[in-house]
Design an enzyme around this catalytic site. Sequence first.
Site, PDB file in Angstrom:
ATOM      1  N   ASN A   1     -16.374  37.034  29.779  1.00 25.56           N
ATOM      2  CA  ASN A   1     -17.050  36.105  30.791  1.00 25.56           C
ATOM      3  C   ASN A   1     -18.483  36.702  31.104  1.00 25.56           C
ATOM      4  OD1 ASN A   1     -18.512  34.522  32.973  1.00 25.56           O
ATOM      5  ND2 ASN A   1     -16.576  34.145  33.712  1.00 25.56           N
TER       6      ASN A   1
ATOM      7  N   LYS B   1     -21.078  36.204  33.310  1.00 29.21           N
ATOM      8  CA  LYS B   1     -21.674  35.744  34.258  1.00 29.21           C
ATOM      9  C   LYS B   1     -22.528  35.513  34.314  1.00 29.21           C
ATOM     10  CE  LYS B   1     -17.255  36.329  36.865  1.00 29.21           C
ATOM     11  NZ  LYS B   1     -16.200  36.196  37.558  1.00 29.21           N
TER      12      LYS B   1
ATOM     13  N   HIS C   1     -14.607  26.918  35.803  1.00 28.40           N
ATOM     14  CA  HIS C   1     -14.109  28.480  36.698  1.00 28.40           C
ATOM     15  C   HIS C   1     -14.655  27.892  38.312  1.00 28.40           C
ATOM     16  CE1 HIS C   1     -15.428  32.114  37.502  1.00 28.40           C
ATOM     17  NE2 HIS C   1     -14.768  32.573  36.514  1.00 28.40           N
TER      18      HIS C   1
ATOM     19  N   GLU D   1     -15.897  29.448  40.077  1.00 27.14           N
ATOM     20  CA  GLU D   1     -16.942  30.089  40.881  1.00 27.14           C
ATOM     21  C   GLU D   1     -18.359  28.390  40.345  1.00 27.14           C
ATOM     22  OE1 GLU D   1     -18.487  33.504  38.174  1.00 27.14           O
ATOM     23  OE2 GLU D   1     -16.888  34.799  40.180  1.00 27.14           O
TER      24      GLU D   1
ATOM     25  N   GLU E   1      -6.612  31.988  36.924  1.00 26.25           N
ATOM     26  CA  GLU E   1      -6.957  33.076  37.722  1.00 26.25           C
ATOM     27  C   GLU E   1      -7.450  32.818  39.364  1.00 26.25           C
ATOM     28  OE1 GLU E   1     -10.669  34.070  34.204  1.00 26.25           O
ATOM     29  OE2 GLU E   1     -11.474  32.502  36.304  1.00 26.25           O
TER      30      GLU E   1
ATOM     31  N   GLY F   1     -13.264  39.243  40.641  1.00 30.68           N
ATOM     32  CA  GLY F   1     -14.333  40.319  41.286  1.00 30.68           C
ATOM     33  C   GLY F   1     -13.767  41.106  43.078  1.00 30.68           C
TER      34      GLY F   1
ATOM     35  N   SER G   1     -10.066  40.801  37.505  1.00 31.70           N
ATOM     36  CA  SER G   1      -9.832  41.973  38.617  1.00 31.70           C
ATOM     37  C   SER G   1      -9.381  42.530  37.064  1.00 31.70           C
ATOM     38  CB  SER G   1      -9.141  42.287  39.712  1.00 31.70           C
ATOM     39  OG  SER G   1     -10.457  42.304  40.071  1.00 31.70           O
TER      40      SER G   1
HETATM   41  P1  PGA Z   1     -13.701  39.842  36.780  1.00 31.64           P
HETATM   42  O1  PGA Z   1     -14.199  37.920  37.145  1.00 31.64           O
HETATM   43  O2  PGA Z   1     -12.734  40.124  36.292  1.00 31.64           O
HETATM   44  O3  PGA Z   1     -15.257  40.353  37.464  1.00 31.64           O
HETATM   45  O4  PGA Z   1     -12.345  39.778  38.496  1.00 31.64           O
HETATM   46  C1  PGA Z   1     -12.792  37.411  36.256  1.00 31.64           C
HETATM   47  C2  PGA Z   1     -13.378  36.181  36.127  1.00 31.64           C
HETATM   48  O5  PGA Z   1     -14.041  35.431  36.665  1.00 31.64           O
HETATM   49  O6  PGA Z   1     -13.417  35.684  34.939  1.00 31.64           O
END
Ligand code: PGA
Length: 252
Positions: free
Chosen positions: A9, A11, A95, A97, A167, A173, A213
């Site tokens: 992803n 982003k 997601h 976010e 997740e 992140g 992560s």
């Molecule tokens: P990350 O993000 O690997 O940077 O923690 C994962 C995601 O949001 O899909």
Amino acid sequence: MRKPMIAGNWKLHKTCSEALELVNELKNGVIDIRDVEIVVAPVYTTLSTVSAAIEGTNITLAAQNCYPEATGAFTGEVSPAMLADVGCRYVIIGHSERRQLLGESDEFINCKAHALAEADMGIILCIGETLEEREADQMLDILRRQVRLGLKGLDEAAMASLVIAYEPVWAIGTGKTATDEQAQEAHAFIRALIKEHYNQEIAAQTRILYGGSVKPGNVDALMTQPDVDGALVGGASLKAADFARIVAFEKQ
Ligand code: PGA
């Protein structure tokens, strides 16, 4: 048998030239891998460029979002059919976010799932609890609600191309990964929920990815868990060498 999926992803990162550079490097890094479904989800503006670059390779294209209508007066939005038209096979929905920053509800996410099923596209449905919810012992209730409302009304045919990404929001992140045991516990619970909503066969066939992560250093242990069928990778998917190493995970 569930074919593992490793999805990147990207982003809000990468211009067209940067995306092209990343995907070209990635192509070489994963050229020999056939037993893993490799997916990248670049930003909308770079989809066509990346799509052309991966034609005929073992990399599949996904989008990071969609709108649940096919066409119409929806300024700024993009429909499932339009994403299919530029070569996307999957779309990420739900997601955290988008749930947090844009206030997307389970009901709205479910509308997107129906629109994607209608357009014959694969769905990567993200679910997961926040740290507050985990500490308040609400994790299982949150997952139960997100699965129930997210999948509401989807038939068995739609489930055949649906992937769930667990997740935990506190691991995205942040550099904090769920332990292998925490991931396995959540994945087993989600699989049991799918069995409850559908049946044993669908529960056994549905891939459940872990996200939060994921890195070259922790992917092997995560992938060794029986109910972890892949990973949704954010930060580490922006470096071709790291993502290629994640794709080439080794079960321990
Ligand atoms: P990350 O993000 O690997 O940077 O923690 C994962 C995601 O949001 O899909």
